[in-house]
Structures are given as structure tokens and as C-alpha cells.
Design an enzyme around this catalytic site. Sequence first.
Site, PDB file in Angstrom:
ATOM      1  N   ASN A   1     -15.336  -0.063  75.421  1.00  0.00           N
ATOM      2  CA  ASN A   1     -16.636  -0.050  76.712  1.00  0.00           C
ATOM      3  C   ASN A   1     -17.593  -1.320  77.686  1.00  0.00           C
ATOM      4  O   ASN A   1     -17.841  -0.895  78.401  1.00  0.00           O
ATOM      5  CB  ASN A   1     -17.014   1.256  76.304  1.00  0.00           C
ATOM      6  CG  ASN A   1     -18.248   1.817  74.862  1.00  0.00           C
ATOM      7  OD1 ASN A   1     -17.635   0.583  74.373  1.00  0.00           O
ATOM      8  ND2 ASN A   1     -19.038   2.139  74.685  1.00  0.00           N
TER       9      ASN A   1
ATOM     10  N   CYS B   1     -21.596   4.655  73.847  1.00  0.00           N
ATOM     11  CA  CYS B   1     -22.279   5.183  72.854  1.00  0.00           C
ATOM     12  C   CYS B   1     -23.746   5.672  73.678  1.00  0.00           C
ATOM     13  O   CYS B   1     -23.890   6.732  72.878  1.00  0.00           O
ATOM     14  CB  CYS B   1     -22.578   3.822  72.000  1.00  0.00           C
ATOM     15  SG  CYS B   1     -23.414   2.798  72.403  1.00  0.00           S
TER      16      CYS B   1
ATOM     17  N   GLU C   1     -22.684   1.352  64.598  1.00  0.00           N
ATOM     18  CA  GLU C   1     -22.912   1.785  65.834  1.00  0.00           C
ATOM     19  C   GLU C   1     -22.083   2.371  66.339  1.00  0.00           C
ATOM     20  O   GLU C   1     -20.996   1.961  66.448  1.00  0.00           O
ATOM     21  CB  GLU C   1     -23.318   0.663  67.124  1.00  0.00           C
ATOM     22  CG  GLU C   1     -24.459   1.312  67.349  1.00  0.00           C
ATOM     23  CD  GLU C   1     -23.987   2.113  68.572  1.00  0.00           C
ATOM     24  OE1 GLU C   1     -23.340   2.793  68.920  1.00  0.00           O
ATOM     25  OE2 GLU C   1     -23.929   1.063  69.602  1.00  0.00           O
TER      26      GLU C   1
ATOM     27  N   GLU D   1     -29.437  -3.003  66.102  1.00  0.00           N
ATOM     28  CA  GLU D   1     -28.887  -4.237  66.998  1.00  0.00           C
ATOM     29  C   GLU D   1     -29.999  -4.441  68.123  1.00  0.00           C
ATOM     30  O   GLU D   1     -30.617  -3.198  67.707  1.00  0.00           O
ATOM     31  CB  GLU D   1     -28.042  -4.060  67.993  1.00  0.00           C
ATOM     32  CG  GLU D   1     -26.918  -3.483  66.715  1.00  0.00           C
ATOM     33  CD  GLU D   1     -25.440  -4.027  66.094  1.00  0.00           C
ATOM     34  OE1 GLU D   1     -25.656  -5.345  66.500  1.00  0.00           O
ATOM     35  OE2 GLU D   1     -24.295  -3.438  67.030  1.00  0.00           O
TER      36      GLU D   1
END
Length: 475
Positions: free
Chosen positions: A146, A278, A244, A455
Site C-alpha cells: 500500500n 493501515c 505493524e 517505527e
Amino acid sequence: MYRNGEWVESLDKQTIQVLNPADLSMIASVPRGKSGDIDEAVMAAKTAFFSKEWKQFKPHERGYVLFELAQKIRENKEELARLETLDVGKPLKQSLSDVDAAARYFEFYAGMADKIMGETIPIENGILDYTVREPIGVTAHIVPWNYPIQISARSAAAAIAAGNAVVMKPAEDTPLTSLKLAEYFDRTNLPKGIFNVITGYGWEAGAALSSHPDINHVTFTGSQQTGRAVMEAAAKNIVPVTLELGGKSPNLLFADCELEEAVEWVVKSIIQNAGQTCSAGSRLLVEASIKDEVVAKIKERFEALTIGPGIRDYDLGPIISQKQYERIQSFIDLAEKEATIITGGKRISIEGNENGCYMSPTLIEGVDPDSELAKEEIFGPVLTVFPFETEEEAVYLANNTPYGLVTGIWTMNSKKAHRVADQVQSGQVFINNYGAAGGIQMPFGGYKRSGFGREKGLEALKNYTQLKNVALKYY
Ligand code: NAD
């Protein structure tokens, strides 16, 4: 693909076709790397990591290389954005912003390369105790489809800044801009083998990489199911993972919010990359007294949005693949049975691009808060609305999913905003904004099943370093 400073085919010369989501036409073919290719890349990375050349490569020199990468990205901004749009399908302006973010990751971590420091710790007179943050070794990076250029940049830049070697496995659907990063690294003086990109399927190359005994860390972004497989594979070798795994992120609109601004962001946060994000704001929790007004405004905005090939820069591009479209459609089918679709939920046919999977932005009401529709990540332009009466109920609904990635809170009452921020189980909370300009500097990651580890920002450097304590007795 790029291994040990060379452009190579896969060992058995097989390839994978890369499709343009706009019309499902083939735009490229890339090597189908398998376990043998992963072995070679990991070996190259390990050799490079332990080489004298890399040991002598000074921290600020790593910073220069990363800064050069950022410059190359900026110089080739248009080309990279077009490539990302061809590969992922997203509107060109969103690709341009992703490319800018990729450059910013390299700039941010370039600046950090010579600032990764330890501490001195008081023990007793005559003992000097200090810590050193050392690189962890060969780091594996499994990238989703994505946000390929952004996600490749964010983990590779941090890993290299901290002195590690990288083996990257982009998603089979979208490998093209990760390969471009390899092309740019190839033009720097980064030692051969420190950055490698192996293309291939998840179940072949991805599985081989995450289970490889010679890797020392895995960074993974993607689905919960694959995250679990990656974690299991890494566990066999006692290798740490940063996961993640997406979300079901809510925007909480209280009646005292700046309504126009809040609505604008609610819409933006679910249509970005056609909802395949996300951190998409995929749930709207709205105070009952303003629910009808908010729903009417969102319906109107959704119906005014334009849809078409990303290269022509409409508001929404296509869904990445037929497989992903079918997944979204299965949730729309559920909504037809269990809830009320206020607008959208339709496949849109675009003249000249009939094969592409285009989905109209979808607004759903009347969803049971304990249903799959309310709790599972749909990963498409689908927004579900839940009314609430009280602050307690808003917090309850916000936390009522297995995920905990991002929460947006919209109110002009700062005490209430802080009270709610305090209670939501979420790795990031935005008050009266959503996304804060991409937030390169802000730690990002999940609570609960959204994953663990962080992150972005300085925090990410912890993934890519291990701490050594040294005690020296001098009396
Ligand atoms: P996925 O999790 O299977 O793929 C992500 C990456 O993992 C890809 O590079 C893939 O090749 C790799 N992979 C797949 N199987 C692997 C394995 N066994 N071992 C190691 N690596 C493996 O995602 P998907 O199937 O493409 O999409 C399914 C759903 O995942 C989506 O509908 C969405 O809900 C979620 N998703 C989330 C994100 C996110 O940003 N959090 C990104 C992509 C997909």
C-alpha cells in the site's frame, strides 16, 4: 533484483508479472526470488556487515549516503511518483506526497547516523560503566503493497543509519519503487551487500527471509495473519520482530468540535489510497446529537468525490487487485445483510479501464458494535458510523476492536480531549487533526493486535540496535 551490488535474475530465472491496478495490464516483470535467492542475499548482507570496509565506514559517512539517497529521490520525484501510481494505483498527488515522505525519512535518519549514543552509569569509584548501542546485524524488511516507497524508506533508512545490513522483500504486487531505491544506493559509495532487494512471493521469498537463521531482526508491515507467520518463523531462531499490523482506527467527533474541519479530515482519512491505509480512519464515532448532520455532510462529500486511474489524479484510484477487491466486497455483502448502506458500496466501471477494480466510497450505519464489520480491518474506502451518548461510551466503542493503531479526537474542550486520549488504547492519538503531516519524527506503531515495536522517529533506532554494557575497573 539487487543482490550484493549487482542486478541479478532469480536463480531459476522465473519471473512475476507486475500489473497496473488501473486496468490490470502488465507493466513489468520482476524475478521470482525463492529460498536460494534469499540465502545468497542474506549471505551477501552478512559478509558485508562483518567486512572491514563496513567497520571502517564512519557513522557520518553512513549519514552522507542516506542524505545522497534523499537528494536522488528529490531529483527524481516526478518519475518516482508516476512509477508508484502505476504500480499501486493511488492518485498522483498522493504518490508525490509519499515520495516526499521517503526523502524525509532518509534526511531524518541521515542526521541521526552519528548521534546514536550510549550512557555512562554510576557503579562505584574506580569502575567506569558505559553502554554502547551497536547495530544488530542483518535486518530483514518485508514491505506491504500500500505504501511501498514510504515503508521501504522508513525502515531501510533507520537500519542503515544504525549500521546494519538490509535485505528487503517488497510485496509481489508493488516491487518497482523499492528497486528504484536500490538503483540510487548503487550510485553511492555504500559498500556492496549492505542494501539488497529480493523480489518474490510472500509464501516463497518472504517466508524464506523471515525464517532465515542468519538474519538478526525482521520488520514487517501487513496483515495480522502474515504477521503471526513471520513472528512464528522468527521465533524459531530467537530473532526479534517489529510488527505493524494495521488497524480499525476511530475518529471521535464530540458535539463541541469544529464540525467542518472534522468532517473534512474524516473523509480524507478514509479515502486516502482508497482506504488501503493501515492508519485509515475507518470508524466514525459521533455524538448522537450531531450524528444526522455529520452523516448528511459525509454522504454529500462522498458522492462528490471523483474516481478513476491514479495517473489522472482523481480523488480515489483503483483497489490494488481483484483479490483485495473481493475481500472488500465480502464486507459490503455483510453490510447489505446486517446494516444500512447510506451511500456507495458499488463497483464503478471506468471507460477504457473496465478491468480495474474501482469502488465507490461507502458509508455504513446501523452496524452492531460487536460484529465483524465493526471490528475487522476492511482495507477499502468503507466508513462505518456509530453514535454515542456519553464520553464513557465513546471510549468504550473506540477500544472495542482487537486493534489499537491511531485515534482521532475532535472537541474544543481540552480537558475532555486529554481525558479521552488518556483512556484510548492506541499507539498514536491526534487531537483536532489526523496524521500531523505524515509524522516522520513521531513514533508509530500499535497497541493490541496492531502489533508492537515502533517505527518512525528516534524510537525506531531501538529496533536496529542492541545495547552492550561495558564495565572497566581502573583502581
Ligand atoms: P500480507 O500481510 O500477506 O502481505 C504483506 C507482505 O508480506 C508482502 O510483502 C507479502 O509478500 C509478504 N508475505 C506474505 N506471506 C508471507 C509469509 N508467509 N512470510 C513472510 N512474508 C509474507 O497482506 P495481503 O495478503 O497482501 O493483504 C491482506 C490484508 O492485509 C489486507 O486486506 C489488509 O487488511 C492487510 N494489510 C495491511 C497493511 C498495513 O499497512 N497494515 C498492508 C497490507 C495489507
